[in-house]
Write an enzyme that holds these catalytic residues in place. Structure first.
Site, PDB file in Angstrom:
ATOM      1  N   GLU A  33       0.878  -1.160   0.000  1.00  0.00           N
ATOM      2  CA  GLU A  33       0.000   0.000   0.000  1.00  0.00           C
ATOM      3  C   GLU A  33       0.922   1.217   0.000  1.00  0.00           C
ATOM      4  OE1 GLU A  33      -2.691   0.164   3.319  1.00  0.00           O
ATOM      5  OE2 GLU A  33      -3.543   2.052   2.615  1.00  0.00           O
ATOM      6  N   ARG A 261       5.249 -13.249   9.377  1.00  0.00           N
ATOM      7  CA  ARG A 261       5.905 -11.984   9.080  1.00  0.00           C
ATOM      8  C   ARG A 261       7.224 -11.881   9.851  1.00  0.00           C
ATOM      9  NH1 ARG A 261       2.352  -8.111   9.067  1.00  0.00           N
ATOM     10  NH2 ARG A 261       3.612  -6.345   9.655  1.00  0.00           N
ATOM     11  N   LYS A 271       4.383   0.610   9.526  1.00  0.00           N
ATOM     12  CA  LYS A 271       4.407   1.895   8.829  1.00  0.00           C
ATOM     13  C   LYS A 271       3.735   2.990   9.649  1.00  0.00           C
ATOM     14  CE  LYS A 271       3.058   0.109   4.814  1.00  0.00           C
ATOM     15  NZ  LYS A 271       2.655  -0.046   3.424  1.00  0.00           N
TER      16      LYS A 271
HETATM   17  P1  ATP Z   1       2.927  -2.618   8.259  1.00  0.00           P
HETATM   18  O1  ATP Z   1       2.036  -3.574   8.972  1.00  0.00           O
HETATM   19  O2  ATP Z   1       4.361  -2.739   8.594  1.00  0.00           O
HETATM   20  O3  ATP Z   1       2.478  -1.220   8.342  1.00  0.00           O
HETATM   21  P2  ATP Z   1       1.597  -3.451   5.919  1.00  0.00           P
HETATM   22  O4  ATP Z   1       1.388  -4.903   6.015  1.00  0.00           O
HETATM   23  O5  ATP Z   1       0.464  -2.578   6.208  1.00  0.00           O
HETATM   24  O6  ATP Z   1       2.863  -3.051   6.744  1.00  0.00           O
HETATM   25  P3  ATP Z   1       1.626  -3.424   3.084  1.00  0.00           P
HETATM   26  O7  ATP Z   1       2.036  -2.313   2.214  1.00  0.00           O
HETATM   27  O8  ATP Z   1       0.215  -3.803   3.135  1.00  0.00           O
HETATM   28  O9  ATP Z   1       2.158  -3.056   4.515  1.00  0.00           O
HETATM   29  O10 ATP Z   1       2.517  -4.695   2.814  1.00  0.00           O
HETATM   30  C1  ATP Z   1       2.880  -5.163   1.539  1.00  0.00           C
HETATM   31  C2  ATP Z   1       3.261  -6.599   1.646  1.00  0.00           C
HETATM   32  O11 ATP Z   1       4.341  -6.773   2.544  1.00  0.00           O
HETATM   33  C3  ATP Z   1       2.126  -7.447   2.172  1.00  0.00           C
HETATM   34  O12 ATP Z   1       2.000  -8.601   1.361  1.00  0.00           O
HETATM   35  C4  ATP Z   1       2.540  -7.792   3.567  1.00  0.00           C
HETATM   36  O13 ATP Z   1       2.048  -9.050   3.932  1.00  0.00           O
HETATM   37  C5  ATP Z   1       4.058  -7.778   3.479  1.00  0.00           C
HETATM   38  N1  ATP Z   1       4.641  -7.447   4.776  1.00  0.00           N
HETATM   39  C6  ATP Z   1       4.391  -6.358   5.524  1.00  0.00           C
HETATM   40  N2  ATP Z   1       5.074  -6.406   6.693  1.00  0.00           N
HETATM   41  C7  ATP Z   1       5.776  -7.564   6.669  1.00  0.00           C
HETATM   42  C8  ATP Z   1       6.675  -8.205   7.589  1.00  0.00           C
HETATM   43  N3  ATP Z   1       6.985  -7.643   8.763  1.00  0.00           N
HETATM   44  N4  ATP Z   1       7.217  -9.382   7.240  1.00  0.00           N
HETATM   45  C9  ATP Z   1       6.920  -9.935   6.055  1.00  0.00           C
HETATM   46  N5  ATP Z   1       6.087  -9.400   5.144  1.00  0.00           N
HETATM   47  C10 ATP Z   1       5.514  -8.223   5.439  1.00  0.00           C
HETATM   48 MG    MG Z   2      -1.355  -3.618   4.989  1.00  0.00          MG
END
Ligand code: ATP
Ligand code: MG
Length: 557
Positions: A33, A261, A271
């Protein structure tokens, strides 16, 4: 172990290929995102998705999940692209946006309404929550659900036309208000948002929800393996529901797989929290070298190879666990060891005067850039002069027994140079501060000349009076250990000493020609990186990437 071992996702793909599912194709995607910068957790997902595409001769799409216009921005898109490229991956022209499919998603939603699989609901957000039921009791069916299809279609069209304000209506899937999985209790598919979208501008005032947009985007792009993190496990049933109800329109049916994760200790991995640190100016920006953002790691000097090795080391599993920062540091050292030439810099200088060394004499010592166990050659000249500098903490006026560095009456070897013995100290009478240390050198102990004189227990690094001054920044953990309770506010755990700026470091003259983004090992002090932002602004400053493992220091103490 095979290059990547065979984690459960790769085993599933192996089976799919054997069974010739999706005609043997492998298409993955990384779907960030664009609402912030990527962090090292995202790197794990990038390495997995792009890595799989590479290994199986497939492709990995970069798809921006831009369904929430209130939080997203092009600035973030640019940084995400830079980060993926920095890690060494390529989407091969497959750059997409969920918003590319807004028209198609809308059409499919109309079909769902016609098929009685979706309806427009006028309950408020609060009412929807209240009528969802609980884990043990079923929810109640929305009074809007029973209305005729035509009415729903009409309302949905009017939602699109902008007739209603935010929150008036939503589109819901008609599934089962008694489903054991709460996500299946007539979940929202669309909501009204009168907001300007950075790509579609003001075309839309209703936006699809993640649970609708994501499976559809996957289906539209022909994604075969849709890999996400474990917290989406409960969403899989809904993912399948959406895919099954539109499958007539698409060639392949994508499947969702969840993995654990990455959770790195002593830092912030969300984020939302990272944004707080940036907005509250607790850090200098998204690329502050203390942050685990890929921009921060890059600015600090971490190599993409080390990040990839780390992701490989951590591995892919189904069980959540947290990883210590020291594991990442291990990967950094392991990678930098063979890449970073050795040089000498004194971070906290203490002046040494060698009384029996001629004042106008300068000896050029040949100093290798590499230790014996690195198969690389190259050396530079290091000048030796009467006045030089050593680290403040390599000298002690009243040392304990096991202190093998410089002290009154004690002898120590200067790396590549001579053995020196401390004879007396110049002190500031008023403060007691040590201003300079006087020594004598033994001309028969020159390094490299056989037999190098006698053995001494300690060897220390130093720089001559030909050294120059530069700024060096040292970093420490961003967060302190939480005391007891897990849930302590992370802002209260910020380490006040996470950044130390040393403005008066003295560097050997060879470093004058260091260029942007070069990496060095400062002997006994760690691996350092020429800060590119400062360099381009005309200032030479070094960021410490990581400290050294203590072995060298211990051995030569
Ligand atoms: P955050 O929770 O850190 O704010 P998010 O999951 O909201 O991150 P996205 O932009 O939705 O961020 O994530 C893009 C991709 O990265 C998704 O497929 C998500 O599953 C993966 N991702 C995010 N954080 C992690 C992590 N800590 N380890 C592995 N994959 C991750
Ligand atoms: Mg997300």
């Amino acid at each position: 172990m095979e290059p990547h071992g065979r984690d459960f996702i790769r085993r599933i793909i192996d089976e799919d290929i054997q069974a010739h599912r999706h005609e043997g194709k492998v298409v993955t995607r990384f779907p960030p995102e664009p609402n912030g910068f990527l962090h090292i957790g995202h790197a794990k997902s990038i390495c997995l998705n792009f890595g799989i595409a590479e290994e199986y001769g497939g492709v990995c799409h970069l798809r921006f999940d831009d369904t929430d216009p209130t939080k997203e921005d092009v600035v973030y898109e640019a940084s995400i692209q830079e980060d993926v490229r920095w890690l060494g991956f390529d989407w091969k022209g497959n750059l997409f946006h969920a918003s590319d499919y807004f028209d198609q998603m809308y059409e499919l939603a109309c079909k769902l309404i016609e098929d009685k699989k979706a309806y427009v609901c006028g309950l408020s957000e609060e009412e929807i929550r209240q009528t969802r039921g609980t884990v043990t009791t079923p929810g109640s069916i929305s009074p809007f659900a029973a209305k005729p299809v035509e009415e729903h279609l009409d309302l949905f069209r009017r939602m699109k036309a902008g007739e209603f304000s935010d929150g008036t209506y939503v589109l819901r899937a008609r599934i089962d208000m008694a489903a054991a999985n709460m996500k299946m209790r007539d979940p929202l598919l669309y909501r009204i948002r009168h907001a300007h979208h950075y790509r579609t501008k003001d075309k839309w005032c209703l936006y699809p929800m993640y649970d609708y947009a994501h499976p559809l985007s996957d289906a539209i792009e022909g994604i075969t393996h849709s890999i996400c993190t474990l917290e989406f496990e409960n969403n899989r049933e809904l993912y399948d529901w959406v895919v099954n109800h539109v499958r007539g329109h698409f060639k392949y049916k994508p499947h969702q797989y969840e993995f654990a994760r990455l959770d790195l200790q002593s830092t912030v991995m969300s984020k939302r929290k990272l944004l707080q640190l940036v907005e509250k100016k607790i850090v200098s920006g998204w690329d502050d070298p203390r942050l685990p953002t890929l921009a921060g790691l890059r600015r600090r000097g971490c190599t993409p190879d080390a990040v990839r090795k780390f992701c490989e080391l951590v591995g892919i599993s189904k069980a959540n666990s947290s990883v210590e920062m020291s594991q990442f540091e291990f990967c950094l050292r392991d990678d930098l060891n063979a890449k970073a030439p050795r040089v000498m810099a004194v971070l906290r200088p203490l002046k040494v005067i060698i009384d029996n060394y001629p004042a106008d004499q300068v000896e050029m010592l040949d100093a290798s850039y590499w230790p014996h166990d690195i198969p690389k050659t190259g050396s530079r000249d290091v000048p030796f002069t009467k006045e030089l500098y050593i680290e403040k903490d390599d000298f002690m006026e009243h040392p304990p027994k096991d202190f093998y560095r410089l002290a009154p009456g004690k002898e120590v070897r200067l790396r590549y140079g001579y053995c020196i013995t401390c004879t007396r100290i110049d002190k500031d009478e008023a403060t007691g501060e040590i201003l300079a240390v006087h020594c004598t050198y033994d001309p028969d102990t020159k390094s490299g000349s056989a037999p190098m004189g006698r053995k001494v227990k300690g060897t220390i690094h130093w720089v001559s009076s030909h050294s120059f001054t530069a700024e060096v920044r040292l970093y420490d953990r961003l967060l302190l250990e939480s005391e007891g309770e897990e849930e302590t506010d992370f802002l209260a755990r910020i380490n006040p000493r996470s950044l130390e700026v040393l403005a008066e470091c003295r560097l050997e003259p060879s470093l004058k020609t260091a260029i942007s983004s070069e990496r060095f090992q400062f002997e006994r002090q760690g691996y350092f990186f020429v800060d590119p932002v400062d360099f381009h602004a005309g200032k030479l400053a070094f960021n410490r990437i990581v400290t050294l493992k203590d072995t060298w220091a211990k051995k030569h103490r």
